[in-house]
Design a protein around this motif. Structure first.
Motif, PDB file in Angstrom:
ATOM      1  N   ARG A  28      -4.826  -7.588  -2.961  1.00  0.00           N
ATOM      2  CA  ARG A  28      -4.536  -8.718  -3.853  1.00  0.00           C
ATOM      3  C   ARG A  28      -3.383  -9.572  -3.367  1.00  0.00           C
ATOM      4  NH1 ARG A  28      -4.902  -4.883  -8.974  1.00  0.00           N
ATOM      5  NH2 ARG A  28      -7.156  -4.735  -9.085  1.00  0.00           N
TER       6      ARG A  28
ATOM      7  N   ARG B  86      -5.199   0.596  -1.944  1.00  0.00           N
ATOM      8  CA  ARG B  86      -5.889  -0.394  -1.105  1.00  0.00           C
ATOM      9  C   ARG B  86      -6.254  -1.629  -1.918  1.00  0.00           C
ATOM     10  NH1 ARG B  86      -9.208   3.633   0.125  1.00  0.00           N
ATOM     11  NH2 ARG B  86      -8.453   4.967   1.759  1.00  0.00           N
ATOM     12  N   GLU B  87      -6.751  -1.411  -3.125  1.00  0.00           N
ATOM     13  CA  GLU B  87      -7.106  -2.541  -4.000  1.00  0.00           C
ATOM     14  C   GLU B  87      -5.881  -3.395  -4.295  1.00  0.00           C
ATOM     15  OE1 GLU B  87      -9.117  -1.488  -7.611  1.00  0.00           O
ATOM     16  OE2 GLU B  87     -10.404  -0.060  -6.558  1.00  0.00           O
ATOM     17  N   GLN B  88      -4.776  -2.741  -4.619  1.00  0.00           N
ATOM     18  CA  GLN B  88      -3.550  -3.459  -4.926  1.00  0.00           C
ATOM     19  C   GLN B  88      -3.080  -4.271  -3.731  1.00  0.00           C
ATOM     20  OE1 GLN B  88      -1.845  -4.168  -7.581  1.00  0.00           O
ATOM     21  NE2 GLN B  88      -0.258  -5.194  -6.443  1.00  0.00           N
TER      22      GLN B  88
ATOM     23  N   PRO C 145      -7.503   4.716  -2.854  1.00  0.00           N
ATOM     24  CA  PRO C 145      -8.338   3.541  -3.149  1.00  0.00           C
ATOM     25  C   PRO C 145      -7.631   2.514  -4.045  1.00  0.00           C
ATOM     26  CG  PRO C 145      -9.638   5.539  -3.358  1.00  0.00           C
ATOM     27  CD  PRO C 145      -8.210   5.957  -3.173  1.00  0.00           C
ATOM     28  N   LEU C 146      -6.888   2.991  -5.030  1.00  0.00           N
ATOM     29  CA  LEU C 146      -6.160   2.063  -5.894  1.00  0.00           C
ATOM     30  C   LEU C 146      -5.088   1.308  -5.109  1.00  0.00           C
ATOM     31  CD1 LEU C 146      -5.714   4.231  -9.116  1.00  0.00           C
ATOM     32  CD2 LEU C 146      -7.071   2.150  -8.880  1.00  0.00           C
TER      33      LEU C 146
ATOM     34  N   TYR D 102       0.835  -1.202   0.000  1.00  0.00           N
ATOM     35  CA  TYR D 102       0.000   0.000   0.000  1.00  0.00           C
ATOM     36  C   TYR D 102       0.870   1.251   0.000  1.00  0.00           C
ATOM     37  CZ  TYR D 102      -2.981   3.709   1.806  1.00  0.00           C
ATOM     38  OH  TYR D 102      -3.632   4.900   1.977  1.00  0.00           O
TER      39      TYR D 102
END
Length: 49
Positions: A48, A43-45, A40-41, A13
């Motif tokens: 995964r 957090r998405e990464q 937000p991107l 993050y």
């Protein structure tokens, strides 16, 4: 969740935020994102991992 996985996600993050934040607005626009999209991107990464 194990501590090591949490640590790896946090590191991912922070790295994503750091790298995207270093780009100027034009570069971000070329990628199709805005400054408001960075966290937000990231957090998405991290999720995964």
């Amino acid at each position: 969740m194990e501590f090591g996985k949490t640590l790896r996600r946090w590191a991912s993050y922070r790295q994503t935020v750091r790298e995207l934040s270093a780009l100027d607005d034009r570069e971000l626009h070329d990628l199709g994102i805005t400054r408001g999209d960075i966290q937000p991107l990231a957090r998405e990464q991290a999720a995964r991992i």
